[in-house]
Design a protein around this motif. Structure first.
Motif, PDB file in Angstrom:
ATOM      1  N   GLY A 114      27.349   7.258 -26.406  1.00  0.00           N
ATOM      2  CA  GLY A 114      26.586   8.314 -27.065  1.00  0.00           C
ATOM      3  C   GLY A 114      26.800   9.694 -26.475  1.00  0.00           C
ATOM      4  O   GLY A 114      25.874  10.493 -26.375  1.00  0.00           O
ATOM      5  N   ILE A 115      28.039   9.984 -26.085  1.00  0.00           N
ATOM      6  CA  ILE A 115      28.318  11.272 -25.428  1.00  0.00           C
ATOM      7  C   ILE A 115      28.209  12.419 -26.440  1.00  0.00           C
ATOM      8  O   ILE A 115      28.781  12.374 -27.530  1.00  0.00           O
ATOM      9  N   GLU A 116      27.443  13.422 -26.040  1.00  0.00           N
ATOM     10  CA  GLU A 116      27.227  14.601 -26.883  1.00  0.00           C
ATOM     11  C   GLU A 116      27.726  15.842 -26.158  1.00  0.00           C
ATOM     12  O   GLU A 116      27.572  15.963 -24.944  1.00  0.00           O
TER      13      GLU A 116
ATOM     14  N   HIS B 226      29.782  21.640 -32.503  1.00  0.00           N
ATOM     15  CA  HIS B 226      29.417  20.304 -32.055  1.00  0.00           C
ATOM     16  C   HIS B 226      30.702  19.545 -31.731  1.00  0.00           C
ATOM     17  O   HIS B 226      31.317  18.963 -32.614  1.00  0.00           O
ATOM     18  N   ALA B 227      31.120  19.585 -30.496  1.00  0.00           N
ATOM     19  CA  ALA B 227      32.453  19.087 -30.144  1.00  0.00           C
ATOM     20  C   ALA B 227      32.501  17.575 -29.990  1.00  0.00           C
ATOM     21  O   ALA B 227      33.498  16.946 -30.309  1.00  0.00           O
ATOM     22  N   LEU B 228      31.427  16.984 -29.509  1.00  0.00           N
ATOM     23  CA  LEU B 228      31.373  15.529 -29.399  1.00  0.00           C
ATOM     24  C   LEU B 228      30.080  15.040 -30.017  1.00  0.00           C
ATOM     25  O   LEU B 228      28.997  15.491 -29.637  1.00  0.00           O
ATOM     26  N   LYS B 229      30.213  14.106 -30.983  1.00  0.00           N
ATOM     27  CA  LYS B 229      29.024  13.604 -31.666  1.00  0.00           C
ATOM     28  C   LYS B 229      28.869  12.125 -31.354  1.00  0.00           C
ATOM     29  O   LYS B 229      29.538  11.292 -31.947  1.00  0.00           O
ATOM     30  N   SER B 230      28.036  11.840 -30.400  1.00  0.00           N
ATOM     31  CA  SER B 230      27.720  10.463 -30.048  1.00  0.00           C
ATOM     32  C   SER B 230      28.974   9.594 -29.932  1.00  0.00           C
ATOM     33  O   SER B 230      29.169   8.644 -30.674  1.00  0.00           O
TER      34      SER B 230
ATOM     35  N   ASP C 180      26.009  16.952 -22.837  1.00  0.00           N
ATOM     36  CA  ASP C 180      24.666  17.319 -23.304  1.00  0.00           C
ATOM     37  C   ASP C 180      23.814  16.088 -23.566  1.00  0.00           C
ATOM     38  O   ASP C 180      22.605  16.183 -23.722  1.00  0.00           O
ATOM     39  N   GLY C 181      24.462  14.938 -23.656  1.00  0.00           N
ATOM     40  CA  GLY C 181      23.694  13.731 -23.904  1.00  0.00           C
ATOM     41  C   GLY C 181      24.570  12.509 -23.718  1.00  0.00           C
ATOM     42  O   GLY C 181      25.797  12.615 -23.617  1.00  0.00           O
ATOM     43  N   GLY C 182      23.957  11.318 -23.637  1.00  0.00           N
ATOM     44  CA  GLY C 182      24.718  10.092 -23.473  1.00  0.00           C
ATOM     45  C   GLY C 182      24.823   9.675 -22.020  1.00  0.00           C
ATOM     46  O   GLY C 182      24.349  10.380 -21.123  1.00  0.00           O
TER      47      GLY C 182
ATOM     48  N   ILE D  33      37.630  13.720 -22.216  1.00  0.00           N
ATOM     49  CA  ILE D  33      38.207  13.526 -20.884  1.00  0.00           C
ATOM     50  C   ILE D  33      37.591  14.523 -19.905  1.00  0.00           C
ATOM     51  O   ILE D  33      37.277  14.183 -18.762  1.00  0.00           O
ATOM     52  N   LYS D  34      37.395  15.742 -20.367  1.00  0.00           N
ATOM     53  CA  LYS D  34      36.828  16.753 -19.478  1.00  0.00           C
ATOM     54  C   LYS D  34      35.384  16.433 -19.114  1.00  0.00           C
ATOM     55  O   LYS D  34      34.934  16.727 -18.007  1.00  0.00           O
ATOM     56  N   VAL D  35      34.661  15.818 -20.043  1.00  0.00           N
ATOM     57  CA  VAL D  35      33.297  15.378 -19.726  1.00  0.00           C
ATOM     58  C   VAL D  35      33.352  14.265 -18.689  1.00  0.00           C
ATOM     59  O   VAL D  35      32.606  14.252 -17.712  1.00  0.00           O
TER      60      VAL D  35
END
Lengths: 499, 353
Positions: free
Chosen positions: A10-12, A19-23, A58-60, A48-50
């Motif tokens: 669930g990476i946000e 909105h670059a990554l949606k769950s 921001d989430g997950g 990858i950077k996250v």
């Protein structure tokens, strides 16, 4: 295959309104090669950077080796055993291989750096990996492939458990790709989990165990590579099928005018006595391994480097080309393989980048008519379907495919006749690739002629009407597309001179 | 596709790039002005404003010229000595007796300007054709111009006192003081306007910015990059000698040791103004504002220290200028860093269907 070492759920991620990554979900097992695919801008690099702490999520949740983690910078993730091999290698060309490998953790002896010991340790690591690299050599003297091996060895020597390879093969020759895969298989046996980012379908099929596809920041799905076909994956990525079949016969009439003739071109050690003709409306492919001298032929023809000898005829007329300025005046344009370095002004707008070669056309009474320039640039880019929010957008904010389109727009505005494309789709994702191909086909239909240098054989076979193969600076063969195969091209490409 | 419906044609940017940066500088200038006024109300007196205006003129003109070189990604360290040296040289060549008299004064103008042009050409040639790093090439010509002009002046002059230009007359009326009006400021405004047009609206400026942005890309786009680099240095050289005209009009007695360090103040003004230190983007208005800031600080400190504190205002000015230059460039770096963080990955436009 081993246990799960990484579980991202669930990476946000948001970037000021985007909105670059949606769950997004992603997991990796020990000893697995997990391909991460998606068009440019799909969110692969962001994910990858996250993971490695460059961006804050921001989430997950991220679970790594059974523990929930949240790295704050790349140093923390590196210490935890996560290494990223970037698309563009970030190493210091003036330092030796060993100095690069142990940068930041130098061996010390009496307060001074102990180069001998570092070289010995590097050698030991290379032996373990089975690669042949001299640890005392300057890194810049190695081929890109070898440099990559150094980075991978460096990662492994840091006791890496999770290796991210971001388009590692983009700049490699076929034998180098083979060597990379051999090493990856060895790492797999050692239980190292690998995330593999690539746009090349053939490679995904060969090397990966599972594939996760992302699109527009969203998680599309994860599949076992063995159970799906190339087209399935492509469909997941773009929602449509694109496949390039080989051209069966030349689309350029045999009696078309010869627009360009090059005779006995020599340039240093890189180009030896190369002669060829280019017809109007033809795509002439240049195949060969890296270092075969194809780019050097293009640059010599374009006047970008000092050309020693040779004659150039344009429309049958002998033409002097000593500088790019003269080449451009004679209707030749060159789209470099290394766009960032040789093509783009990254911190300038789409308009500036499109119009830079044709500023003369917009001068009225000594001053530049910016409105006209902007309108014409917008028109050219609209024709090419360049995706950009506005003409003022800076080039660094566009994807690779759109950057390439802006450069094509530059030469369309200049009304060039002869397009030299050097690796036209390097670093460009699948969807945009096929668009670039379509554009090239449209160009020749309009009577433009194209010289296309490409290291990807499927691309050469799909696009070219005629193929020139080079090896070690010489032209080793010329094939009509109807008789060309991957095999006979490779044979010519490896036809080394006996001596 | 119809232009009016082209989705790529939306918003439009004005001529004055870097608007917010300019506002920051103006704000800083106002704050500085207020602070110095509070310290010493004499700061806002008519006399002091006149002094500052006069002091601004040569620096602003030097800064304008060097902005073109900095925009290519280069630097010109020779402008201070070229400015001063061209005035010394012309004065020495045109003097009769101890000083330059009215009869030969006109001749100094072409000599000064040609000297600037020649040094601009030399710098441009060294950088563009000989591929010498701009810092080294212009460091060399800085030392060379300082030495050469002094030697020529000494050889011609035969005496050791300073070179004197007339301190009143048509020269002053044109360049510094038209019946009490600081005419130099009008020149600065005119030259600023010319520079803006050249930088933003002509091929020269466009190509100079392209070179600063990515020289190889510019060259491979068919631009004769060597030529335009030389043009940038020539503009810079001519502006350096133009500044000399205003300098000698205001300071008719030239001492050979003066002029050292002028180039650094001029370059500092450009950086404070917000022109990119690596080239590619330049702001002419910013350059003018940057030189204004420096003049305000210099004069403000001068007045603030005049109460007999026992510390030299000149030295304090150096220290403060140093801090401000680094601070301004640091702000620029931070701004760029933040700009890079906001990355637009795939802009959504209906361009592709």
């Amino acid at each position: 295959m081993g246990e799960t070492i990484l579980k991202m759920q669930g990476i946000e991620k948001h970037f000021s309104g985007v909105h670059a990554l949606k769950s997004v979900n992603f997991d990796l097992r020990a000893g697995e090669v997990h391909a991460l695919m998606g068009e440019n801008g799909a969110g692969k690099s962001t994910l990858i950077k996250v993971l490695c702490g460059i961006h804050k999520k921001d989430g997950g949740t991220i679970e790594y080796l059974g523990k929930e983690v949240s790295f704050h910078n790349i140093g923390e993730s590196q210490d935890a055993g996560i290494s990223v091999i970037h698309q563009e290698l970030n190493m210091m060309n003036h330092l030796t291989v060993a100095q690069n490998m142990f940068i930041g953790r130098e061996f010390m002896k009496n307060g001074l750096i102990d180069d001998k010991a570092m070289e010995a340790e590097a050698q030991r690591q290379f032996d373990k990996m089975g690669v042949k690299i001299n640890p005392a050599a300057k890194l810049g003297d190695l081929t890109v492939g070898k440099q990559q091996m150094v980075e991978i060895t460096k990662a492994i020597s840091r006791d890496c458990k999770l290796l991210v390879l971001d388009e590692p093969t983009a700049a490699l020759t076929l034998p180098e790709v083979e060597e990379l895969f051999k090493i990856m298989n060895e790492l797999r046996d050692k239980g190292i989990g690998m995330i593999y980012i690539s746009h090349r379908m053939d490679e995904i099929n060969r090397i990966s165990d599972r594939v996760t596809v992302m699109r527009d920041g969203e998680y599309v799905g994860t599949v076992n590579t063995a159970e799906v076909t190339k087209d399935d994956i492509v469909k997941m990525m773009v929602g449509r099928v694109i496949m390039g079949e080989q051209k069966t016969c030349s689309t350029c009439p045999a009696d078309a005018d010869v627009i360009l003739e090059v005779k006995h071109l020599n340039a240093g050690k890189e180009v030896k006595d190369v002669s060829f003709q280019l017809r109007r409306g033809e795509i002439l492919g240049f195949a060969g391994l890296m270092g075969a001298g194809r780019t050097e032929v293009a640059r010599a023809l374009y006047g970008a480097d000092r050309r020693q000898t040779g004659e150039i005829y344009i429309n049958g007329k002998k033409t002097k080309i000593k500088t790019p300025e003269q080449a451009v005046k004679n209707g030749i344009c060159y789209l470099s393989e290394d766009r960032k370095r040789y093509g783009l002004m990254l911190d300038k707008s789409v308009t500036d980048n499109s119009a830079i070669a044709s500023v003369d056309d917009f001068i009225q009474g000594g001053l530049i008519n910016d409105k006209k320039m902007r309108n014409m640039s917008a028109e050219a880019n609209a024709k090419l379907r360049t995706k950009t929010p506005s003409m003022e957008q800076l080039l660094k904010n566009l994807s690779g495919g759109n950057q390439q389109k802006v450069i094509i727009a530059r030469w369309l505005m200049k009304n060039s006749d002869i397009f030299i494309f050097d690796e036209p789709t390097r670093g460009i994702d699948v969807g945009a690739k096929s668009e670039i191909y379509t554009l090239m086909d449209e160009l020749v239909k309009q009577g433009k002629s194209i010289i296309m240098i490409s290291s990807e054989l499927p691309e050469v076979l799909r696009m070219s009407d005629r193929i020139i193969v080079m090896c070690e600076g010489r032209k080793t063969g010329e094939l009509d597309i109807s008789e060309a195969t991957q095999e006979n091209i490779m044979q010519l490409a490896t036809m080394r001179e006996e001596n | 596709m119809n232009n009016t419906k082209n989705p790529l044609l939306k918003k439009k940017n004005g001529l004055l790039a870097g608007g917010t940066q300019n506002l920051v500088i103006i704000l800083a200038a106002v704050v500085l002005f207020a602070v110095f006024y509070l310290i010493n109300p004499g700061f806002a007196s008519k006399g002091n404003l006149l002094t500052m205006t006069k002091a601004l003129v040569p620096y602003a003109i030097l800064s304008l010229g060097v902005t073109f070189v900095i925009a290519t990604g280069g630097i010109d360290l020779s402008i201070g000595t070229v400015c001063f040296g061209s005035a010394v040289l012309a004065g020495a060549l045109c003097k009769t007796g101890v000083s330059v008299d009215e009869g030969t004064l006109w001749l100094t103008i072409p000599i000064i300007l040609v000297t600037g042009l020649i040094f601009g050409l030399i710098n441009g040639f060294l950088v563009a054709k000989c591929k010498i790093a701009p810092f080294i090439a212009t460091l060399g010509s800085m030392l060379f111009s300082r030495g050469l002009t002094a030697v020529v002046a000494e050889a011609v002059r035969e005496t050791s006192s300073a070179i004197k230009y007339p301190s009143t007359g048509w020269f002053q009326k044109i360049f510094t003081n038209y019946n009490g009006f600081p005419i130099g400021i009008v020149w600065v405004i005119v030259l600023t306007a010319i520079c803006m047009v050249v930088m933003y609206k002509t091929k020269i400026g466009r190509y100079i910015l392209a070179i600063g942005s990515n020289e190889e890309a510019a060259r491979l786009s068919g631009i004769n990059t060597d030529k335009y680099k030389i043009i940038a240095y020539v503009i810079c050289g001519i502006f350096a000698s133009l500044a000399a005209l205003f300098y000698v009009a205001a300071n008719p007695s030239l001492n050979l040791a003066a002029g050292n360090g002028m180039e650094l103040d001029a370059v500092a003004g450009v950086y404070i103004g917000g022109t990119s230190t690596t080239g590619g983007s330049a702001t002419i208005i910013g350059t003018i504002l940057g030189s204004m800031i420096l003049v305000i600080i210099r004069q403000g400190l001068n007045l603030a220290m005049s109460g007999g504190v026992g510390i030299s205002a000149t030295n304090i000015t150096f220290a403060v200028t140093g801090i401000i230059v680094v601070g301004a460039v640091m702000l620029d770096v931070l701004k760029k860093k933040n700009a890079n963080k906001v990355k637009i990955e795939t802009p959504k436009t209906p361009a592709n269907k």
